[in-house]
Design an enzyme around this catalytic site. Structure first.
Site, short mmCIF file in Angstrom:
data_model
loop_
_atom_site.label_atom_id
_atom_site.label_comp_id
_atom_site.label_asym_id
_atom_site.label_seq_id
_atom_site.Cartn_x
_atom_site.Cartn_y
_atom_site.Cartn_z
N GLU A 198 0.80 -1.22 0.00
CA GLU A 198 0.00 0.00 0.00
C GLU A 198 0.84 1.27 0.00
O GLU A 198 0.49 2.26 -0.65
CB GLU A 198 -0.94 0.01 1.22
CG GLU A 198 -2.10 -0.95 1.15
CD GLU A 198 -1.75 -2.37 1.55
OE1 GLU A 198 -2.63 -3.24 1.47
OE2 GLU A 198 -0.58 -2.61 1.94
N HIS A 215 -10.90 -5.93 9.44
CA HIS A 215 -11.60 -5.63 8.19
C HIS A 215 -12.88 -4.83 8.40
O HIS A 215 -13.74 -4.80 7.53
CB HIS A 215 -11.96 -6.93 7.45
CG HIS A 215 -10.77 -7.76 7.06
ND1 HIS A 215 -10.11 -8.57 7.95
CD2 HIS A 215 -10.15 -7.92 5.86
CE1 HIS A 215 -9.12 -9.18 7.33
NE2 HIS A 215 -9.11 -8.81 6.07
#
Length: 663
Positions: A402, A469
């Site tokens: 990322e 998540h």
């Protein structure tokens, strides 16, 4: 001093080229010597010396074409002088004056300039390499046969971004030269305590990357070898890792000193000084006469003196609050495109996909990057079918990295290409947090450079995804000036705001609640339209109280009020958290006298706290009750359904609304 550098393998240059290299070497050395005097006199605040390493900056810069980007570090003064930046502008930059490049907002070499195709250093080091990836990717997409070069030191090669940047560059065959100045120490930490391999160039093997070792004190070797590699990469795009063996004669910065370096090591490298050795070589060769030497040194000294006077005579910057606030974002001329009556009932997820698709058609160079976004269509299938329509060059699967992908998006922006980065889950943005808050957010304020990037953030609880998540972490970013944060609750807003975010030249974090993807439907225009960023939506009007919310929590509010028929409330869907529509909030609160802010995020430090404080400060005399906040409990988000329901603020909302109404 005896010649300690072998120039014999690179002695085919004509006299004019040799003398040009010599003069280019002299200028940064003379400037540095003057700066060290000014530092002792307190006329500049700090200095990072590159004395002894000038050959690298000069050789690399001359090997690149003037319109090819170069990303230097704080010891690469030679990059700036060789690119021809007027010295008074450099001196003004170091004194924090307006003729510099950052309006006094950043110091020394922390600046870039599109005029000279330079992107200034980033203190966190690693992201700089990812920015080069993005610039190189833009060059490749444009098919312009251009390369870029990026500098780092041996210390920077220990950072994760180094690995990520080289890996991505290799996988994507990006035309970038990774230039590592191995000068022996990361501040005071020797190489033996930084990495356990003989050469940094050896790391290229792990990335399937060509690598070279160059004597960084031999200007002829640097220039000839980098020039050869640059020509090759322009014809055959690929990344190359170059290790320059050199040494830092002075401290990391002047206050550090060099007491940690053994004296015999310092003596060895002083004898390998790139200027005195090259000077001796040119004299032995009969190229450099005493007259030419004196002429060059007098010209450079006079130029430094003249330009220093210009900088010294320049007035100090007078702080202007309006200017400071205005420059946080690049100005945007918002173009409203109203939704057409050609509507279709679609899900939230379809609206996101449609907004992306229409934007890809509207912006022919727009790039989408993220894990599994190509053939797989993303984990939520939002980009399903995009590869067939737009091709793999524009719909790019990324490795799991990322940080460097966000940095690469910035590089794309610098080189004139818009991009969208999908975080597979908003939680994973923590791995890319540094470039978002330290690079994207500060870019326009620091050196008037846009960061034309949208980061998509699938977020939120209610789907049993557990602590890794399910976060709704918008509060991490609303605190950071320079970022726009959007968080829609309805399909039409999602589509219109996403299109506007893509059109906006500023960095935008676009939050998409996963639980809304396939549960919320709305009639949405099938055509291209925009929704203005920074404008809240008054969903319902009432007289009893004001309820302020966003994202999935708006739907909780609407559901709660269905069973509270005696309460009539203004319901404000914020839609945009930064910039915040405080006018709509204040107007409503001044009318109703009561306010409650509802968020899914945990309570402490959330956006509700900031809105509550704003209401207390600006609407206190209108309030008939304390401002209320409703938020989830201060724990990570659990997986098991009953625990998750207990966590969420939804279950206490109805009771809190009733309590405020009855106050």
């Amino acid at each position: 001093m005896p010649i300690n550098i072998d120039y014999s393998l690179n002695s085919s240059f004509n006299d004019a080229t040799l003398l040009h290299l010599y003069k280019c070497l002299l200028k940064p050395r003379f400037i540095e010597e003057k700066m060290l005097i000014l530092l002792r006199q307190g006329k500049i605040s700090k200095w990072f010396s590159g004395i002894g390493q000038e050959a690298i900056s000069i050789g690399v810069t001359l090997a690149l074409e003037k319109d090819e980007y170069i990303l230097p570090m704080h010891r690469n003064l030679g990059v700036f002088t060789t690119r021809g930046i007027p010295l008074y502008r450099l001196f003004s930059q170091w004194q924090g004056k307006a003729n510099g490049f950052t309006k006094g907002r950043d110091r020394s070499f922390h600046f870039g300039t599109q005029e000279y195709n330079i992107v200034g250093m980033i203190s966190h080091l690693g992201p700089q390499l990812g920015v080069a990836d993005g610039i190189a990717l833009a060059n490749k997409l444009k098919n312009n046969n251009k390369i870029c070069a990026v500098f780092t030191g041996e210390g920077g090669t220990s950072e994760g971004d180094f690995h990520e940047a080289l890996n991505v560059a290799s996988v994507w065959s990006l035309p970038v030269l990774f230039c590592v100045e191995n000068n022996g120490y990361g501040l005071s930490t020797p190489n033996s305590e930084q990495f356990n391999c003989n050469n940094i160039a050896d790391k290229g093997i792990g990335y399937g990357m060509e690598s070279h070792i160059i004597d960084g004190n031999n200007v002829l070797e640097v220039y000839s070898k980098v020039n050869e590699l640059a020509k090759s990469v322009r014809k055959n795009p690929r990344p190359i890792l170059i290790e320059f063996k050199t040494f830092r004669i002075r401290g990391h910065e002047e206050a550090s000193g060099t007491k940690y370096v053994p004296e015999d090591v310092l003596e060895f490298w002083r004898a390998k000084d790139p200027i005195t050795n090259f000077e001796a070589f040119l004299k032995n060769k009969g190229v450099l006469s005493a007259i030419i030497e004196q002429q060059y040194k007098e010209e450079i000294t006079a130029e430094i003196h003249e330009h220093l006077q210009i900088a010294f005579n320049e007035e100090k910057i007078i702080p202007n609050l309006e200017t400071e606030l205005k420059d946080v974002f690049k100005p945007l001329d918002y173009q409203e495109i109203k939704p057409s009556s050609n509507k279709k009932n679609i899900r939230f997820v379809d609206a996101i996909s449609d907004g992306l698709k229409l934007s890809m058609e509207n912006h022919k160079d727009l790039v989408i990057m993220g894990q599994d976004v190509a053939e797989y269509g993303g984990v939520f299938k939002i980009t399903d079918g995009f590869v067939a329509k737009f091709g793999k060059e524009r719909i790019r699967n990324t490795p799991i990295c990322e940080s460097v992908i966000i940095s690469a998006a910035y590089g794309l922006s610098v080189n004139g290409v818009k991009s969208i980065v999908e975080m597979q889950f908003a939680d994973f943005v923590s791995s890319g947090f540094n470039p978002i808050v330290n690079l994207l957010a500060k870019s326009h304020y620091r050196w008037s450079e846009k960061a034309d990037i949208v980061v998509r953030m699938p977020c939120g609880a209610g789907v049993g995804a557990g602590p890794f998540h399910s976060q709704t972490n918008e509060a991490w970013f609303t605190k950071t000036p320079g970022l726009k944060v959007i968080y829609p609750a309805f399909p039409e807003d999602a589509k219109g705001l996403l299109i506007s975010a893509i059109n906006d030249p500023n960095p935008v974090l676009f939050f998409e609640h996963k639980a809304l993807y396939r549960s919320v439907y709305q009639d949405v225009s099938e055509d291209y339209f925009t929704t203005e960023i920074g404008k809240a939506n008054l969903l319902k009007t009432g007289i009893h109280l004001t309820i302020i919310s966003y994202g999935a929590a708006i739907h909780w509010v609407l559901e709660a009020l269905e069973n509270l028929s005696n309460i009539y409330a203004d319901i404000i869907d914020l839609r945009t958290l930064q910039p915040l529509d405080i006018d709509t909030i204040f107007t409503s609160v001044r009318k109703t006298g009561k306010a409650i802010i509802v968020q899914e995020d945990s309570l402490f430090g959330g956006i509700a706290s900031e809105i509550s404080a704003l209401i207390q400060e600006h609407c206190f005399e209108f309030l008939d009750a304390p401002v209320q906040r409703v938020a989830s409990i201060d724990t990570p988000i659990p997986f098991q359904s009953d625990l998750e329901q207990q966590y969420l603020s939804k279950n206490k909302l109805r009771e809190r609304i009733q309590s405020l109404h009855q106050y």
